[in-house]
Design an enzyme around this catalytic site. Structure first.
Site, PDB file in Angstrom:
ATOM      1  N   LEU A 131      19.771  30.769  42.124  1.00 47.30           N
ATOM      2  CA  LEU A 131      20.176  30.337  43.460  1.00 47.30           C
ATOM      3  C   LEU A 131      21.531  30.947  43.815  1.00 47.30           C
ATOM      4  O   LEU A 131      22.530  30.696  43.143  1.00 47.30           O
ATOM      5  CB  LEU A 131      20.242  28.804  43.520  1.00 47.30           C
ATOM      6  CG  LEU A 131      18.965  28.067  43.074  1.00 47.30           C
ATOM      7  CD1 LEU A 131      19.147  26.555  43.213  1.00 47.30           C
ATOM      8  CD2 LEU A 131      17.747  28.535  43.867  1.00 47.30           C
ATOM      9  N   LYS A 136      46.572  64.775  31.161  1.00 47.64           N
ATOM     10  CA  LYS A 136      45.547  64.583  32.187  1.00 47.64           C
ATOM     11  C   LYS A 136      44.555  65.733  32.114  1.00 47.64           C
ATOM     12  O   LYS A 136      44.931  66.902  32.138  1.00 47.64           O
ATOM     13  CB  LYS A 136      46.202  64.528  33.573  1.00 47.64           C
ATOM     14  CG  LYS A 136      45.274  64.116  34.711  1.00 47.64           C
ATOM     15  CD  LYS A 136      44.608  65.275  35.411  1.00 47.64           C
ATOM     16  CE  LYS A 136      45.574  66.157  36.145  1.00 47.64           C
ATOM     17  NZ  LYS A 136      44.867  67.245  36.905  1.00 47.64           N
ATOM     18  N   ARG A 161      34.881  28.010  49.463  1.00 49.71           N
ATOM     19  CA  ARG A 161      36.117  27.644  48.750  1.00 49.71           C
ATOM     20  C   ARG A 161      36.742  28.821  48.002  1.00 49.71           C
ATOM     21  O   ARG A 161      37.905  28.754  47.603  1.00 49.71           O
ATOM     22  CB  ARG A 161      35.832  26.484  47.786  1.00 49.71           C
ATOM     23  CG  ARG A 161      35.770  25.129  48.483  1.00 49.71           C
ATOM     24  CD  ARG A 161      35.553  24.008  47.492  1.00 49.71           C
ATOM     25  NE  ARG A 161      34.157  23.878  47.123  1.00 49.71           N
ATOM     26  CZ  ARG A 161      33.689  23.079  46.175  1.00 49.71           C
ATOM     27  NH1 ARG A 161      34.519  22.318  45.479  1.00 49.71           N
ATOM     28  NH2 ARG A 161      32.400  23.015  45.911  1.00 49.71           N
ATOM     29  N   ALA A 213      62.253  78.646  23.486  1.00 50.56           N
ATOM     30  CA  ALA A 213      62.701  77.471  24.237  1.00 50.56           C
ATOM     31  C   ALA A 213      63.300  77.883  25.571  1.00 50.56           C
ATOM     32  O   ALA A 213      63.958  78.919  25.688  1.00 50.56           O
ATOM     33  CB  ALA A 213      63.723  76.697  23.420  1.00 50.56           C
TER      34      ALA A 213
END
Length: 464
Positions: A10, A352, A17, A424
């Site tokens: 049901l 990512k 509410r 670097a």
């Protein structure tokens, strides 16, 4: 021959509410819409057919649950018996048993519902009521039993005598019916009540008057009877479901430290001998192998983690983590990233759409995106793969054994071949051949005794 088992769920009510534009039964508990728990349990029980009575916001249920259930529309919400009447096309005259459940009661276990069915069969009942014993039954319909344990009647709290109100066994609103007798009785239900509605408990009274056996099955854990009508009850139901999920993992051999601080959603899988530490959140279709250390404060969504890996203070989404990988602290791994075995990703690293090969290291303060990294590559502090030109994302490829020095910018598309070495501080814009040394930075210029001259220049400017 196996008896047909039908289920009527049901879900036609407005759920006002909840104060939400979303249908009540689609609100989530531990990562899944609450109605999914009911559907999954019924599927596990081998239900012959699942019917859902829908009304308010029914189109959203049809979209969300397509293929999982047969929908039956209740155009006017005229009570629970009226809702079940709408399934007549599918159930009228058929042999078997029919369960009637509310779509906002997600906590019933398979064992509880199977026990309901078994008692129904043993008692050869026309109807069996699922009941619970509550310390405070105020507001609930009381189940009044006869001496032989069968149900004499169900009386609503407002209509109960003082003696009946002293009964603590309540009706949960979940029933098991002899299907043909259910539909014969439904024809006799009337709406002679203050609300003008057709109520399903009236079927119990009708069957009782016809001399049929009405049985009751009391659940072991009364918390399963909890329904969800507002956000407060939603939180209470989720808390109980979370306790159940965590208990299941601990019984399966997982150590969970301070369980009250840990969140584990319903579809998460964790193998034995893994430890989950405080503040961790495991969500979606996350699967974790054996012997892992997860947390403190690991936040994983749809992540597959192989055995013996360690993840601390990190956020990972939709990625694959290989065996014996170390991640964190404070690592952010975004979707479509894979880390092969024995890799290391350290503090304040952002990955990512990156594939990191076996044994490679991205130890700290680096961004690696849209990249293919080979085996045994060292990516030093401050390295950035410059993958976006403002219009298109480009790929960086770093082959096996390469060394990328601190504060290097790799401007994609670019390839660093096997065992190449990047000095670097370089900004690399062209491919680097295998075993080559690349340096791309402005040559240092040192001017001796220059600072006193600079100070004099500044002082003259300030005096003007």
């Amino acid at each position: 021959m196996k008896e047909n088992l039908n289920a009527v769920i049901l879900a036609a009510g407005k759920g006002t509410r909840m104060k939400s534009k979303k249908h009540k039964v689609l609100h989530e508990l531990c990562g899944k819409p609450m109605v999914h728990y009911i559907l999954d349990t019924l599927e596990d029980m081998g239900t012959t057919q699942k019917l859902m009575v829908i009304g308010h916001l029914g189109e959203t249920l049809e979209e969300a649950l397509e293929g999982k259930v047969t929908f039956v529309k209740q155009e006017e919400q005229l009570g629970t018996a009226h809702a079940v009447m709408q399934t007549e096309e599918y159930l009228q005259g058929k042999d078997g048993i029919t369960l009637v459940l509310n779509g906002d009661h997600p906590l019933f276990t398979k064992d509880t519902l199977q026990s309901l069915i078994e008692i129904h069969k043993q008692k050869e009942a026309a109807a069996t009521v699922l009941t619970a014993e509550l310390a405070d039954p105020t507001g609930y319909g009381r189940v009044i039993r006869q001496a032989d344990g069968s149900v004499s009647r169900i009386v609503e709290h407002k209509d109960a005598s003082d003696e009946e109100r002293a009964v603590h066994e309540i009706n949960t609103g979940t029933y098991c019916f002899h299907n043909q007798k259910l539909f014969e009785a439904l024809k006799l239900v009337n709406n002679n009540n203050a609300q003008g509605e057709y109520y399903l408990p009236d079927v119990i009274s009708i069957l009782q008057e016809q001399g049929e056996v009405i049985a009751a099955s009391m659940m072991e854990d009364e918390k399963e009877a909890m329904g969800v009508n507002d956000r407060i009850q939603l939180a209470e139901a989720e808390s109980y479901m979370q306790e159940r999920i965590i208990r299941k993992h601990m019984q399966g051999g997982v150590t969970i430290h301070h369980p009250s601080t840990v969140t584990i959603e319903a579809d998460v899988e964790i193998d034995a001998d893994t430890e989950v530490f405080p503040g961790s959140s495991l969500k979606g279709n996350t699967k974790i192998g054996s012997g892992c250390i997860i947390g403190p404060e690991a936040d994983l969504q749809d992540v597959v983690v192989a055995d013996e890996s360690k993840i601390r203070y990190s956020v990972i989404e939709d990625s694959e983590i290989g065996r014996n990988v170390t991640i964190g602290p404070y690592t952010y791994i975004r979707p479509n990233t894979s880390l092969a075995e024995n890799t290391k990703v350290g503090a304040f690293v952002d990955l990512k759409n990156a594939q990191i090969g076996k044994g490679s290291k991205v130890s700290h303060l680096a961004y690696v995106g849209d990249s293919e990294i080979g085996q045994n590559v060292n990516i030093a502090c401050g390295v950035v793969t410059v993958n976006y030109d403002g219009f298109t994302k480009h790929k960086t490829i770093i082959q096996d054994g390469a060394f990328i020095g601190c504060n290097t910018n790799l401007v994609a598309p670019v390839t660093v071949e096997e065992k190449a070495y990047i000095a670097a501080g370089s900004t690399i814009t062209e491919d680097v051949p295998a075993e080559a040394f690349a340096i791309a930075r402005q040559r240092q210029v040192t001017k001796t005794d220059y600072v006193p001259k600079l100070r004099k220049k500044i002082n003259r400017h300030n005096s003007l």
